[in-house]
Design an enzyme around this catalytic site. Sequence first.
Site, PDB file in Angstrom:
ATOM      1  N   LYS A 139      65.455  36.495  37.293  1.00  0.00           N
ATOM      2  CA  LYS A 139      65.908  35.575  38.682  1.00  0.00           C
ATOM      3  C   LYS A 139      66.908  36.099  38.978  1.00  0.00           C
ATOM      4  O   LYS A 139      67.002  36.430  40.292  1.00  0.00           O
ATOM      5  CB  LYS A 139      65.981  34.447  38.080  1.00  0.00           C
ATOM      6  CG  LYS A 139      66.714  33.460  39.283  1.00  0.00           C
ATOM      7  CD  LYS A 139      66.928  32.052  38.845  1.00  0.00           C
ATOM      8  CE  LYS A 139      67.291  31.201  40.135  1.00  0.00           C
ATOM      9  NZ  LYS A 139      67.315  29.539  39.954  1.00  0.00           N
ATOM     10  N   HIS A 270      21.005  50.075  38.055  1.00  0.00           N
ATOM     11  CA  HIS A 270      21.282  49.021  38.707  1.00  0.00           C
ATOM     12  C   HIS A 270      21.219  47.650  38.143  1.00  0.00           C
ATOM     13  O   HIS A 270      20.649  46.820  38.485  1.00  0.00           O
ATOM     14  CB  HIS A 270      20.617  48.848  40.066  1.00  0.00           C
ATOM     15  CG  HIS A 270      20.707  50.216  40.984  1.00  0.00           C
ATOM     16  ND1 HIS A 270      22.017  50.602  41.594  1.00  0.00           N
ATOM     17  CD2 HIS A 270      19.844  50.998  41.407  1.00  0.00           C
ATOM     18  CE1 HIS A 270      21.971  51.738  42.170  1.00  0.00           C
ATOM     19  NE2 HIS A 270      20.707  51.940  42.065  1.00  0.00           N
TER      20      HIS A 270
END
Length: 508
Positions: A139, A270
């Site tokens: 922070k 596929h």
Amino acid sequence: MATKKIQSALISVYYKDNLEPIIAQLKSQGVTIYSTGGTQAFIEQQGAEVIPVEELTGYPSIFGGRVKTLHPKIFGGILHRRDHSGDISQAAEFDIPAIDLVIVDLYPFGETVASGASEADIIEKIDIGGISLIRAAAKNFKDVVIIASKSQYAELEERLSRQDGATTLEDRRYFAAQAFQVSSNYDTHIFNFFNQTENIPALKISETKAKALRYGENPHQAAHFYGDMEALFDQLNGKELSYNNLVDVDAAVALIAEFEGETAFAILKHTNACGVATANTVQEAYKKAFEADTTSAFGGVLITNQNVDLASAEEMHSLFFEVLIAPSFDEEALALLKGKKNRILLRQKIQIEGMKQIKTLLNGIIEQDKDLKTETKADFKLVTKITPTDEEQDALVFAAKVCKHTKSNTIILSNSNQLFASGVGQTSRVDALRQAIEKAKSFNFELKGAVMASDAFFPFPDCVEIAHEAGITAVVQPGGSIKDQDSIAFCDAHGMSMVMTGVRHFKH
């Protein structure tokens, strides 16, 4: 860009590997070091002076080490703003020294869960002080550097060496972002542990390993893989796996897992199988799988659940394929298959675990249980007058396995050990069946005595009518249509057997 010289550091880590160069760097710069317990002893072994945290706070480590750094003199030293007159005066009033660098890591919570430890041991590995220090330092990145993982030690050491013990605002912001990634990942693991039993309706996912792919489904799409691919596979040869490769590999691994205890081979394109077979050897299984569709096999993904020997490697070597997956390879087979440098060879080390599937959709995410249901003969409910023979029942089990892993609407035609053809991803089940029949005929398969599997029920008897004309004698389907009896009646009238499973296997 604000450059700040590090004058003080707080170091308290679980993992001490590769920390020595940083200690040497801080020592050479005359940095004041605060530390605790084992970390303090480690730093002192490096010849650096350490001020114990207990000396700074006036409190010992208490509650079995649960409280060591949770004190205003620690958090005030980290959080007070160096450009704020009120903070500076309060720090002086309460004799709180500034802390410019925090190096802290977290107790190994995830590793402890994975080890199968008791709940009591797992709970003790929920870090309190470490996570608080990380958030505080991150922070206040304008003034403080935070290192929250041993993976960042080398990066910090390099920057301090290059910048004479100083960091830039850009450096500190970068390390703060890394720190919040560490803390959020840690909290996700803790939440997911508790939510195994609490079932709070929230989705928390955190993957810290990421790999940029060449591109996505198409060249204009960027893509990444998040996860630990190396835990699943050793890549023995070939180019980097693409997005489409990964999608097909996932489908291949799921399909071959259905054939545990058998020697199986599958070829996928596929995500759909164009060839699947079981046999006594990998070579024979490959040949039968290849026969199912010698056209689609070109450029496909190949997989087997047994060792690839030289004979099977020689059989498949002439085919152009993208990927071959196997649990092991003989040295001679590997040498031959490596003859094509771009051919991807994967040694599968473990089975894929996980019970959920997740997909982005619209402006959110959908999640579901994986389809882990695989029907056996015990699940078959006979609905016709004629009972399928033992051979037909084996074939129905085989066909149902393949059907489960094929895009809907789908129809599978097979015998007990070889896929003949599939109708894949059609908008009607009739179209899927006609596609399968036409394809089987084009590759010279005799359908008389073959079986048919469907991923969902027949709303009309048209599919069994068409199947009968093609010579198919046994059918497996979920059932559940209000017109099931129409299909049953046709089968009874034409000498066909049919079983229902009560389980639908849509796949989209």
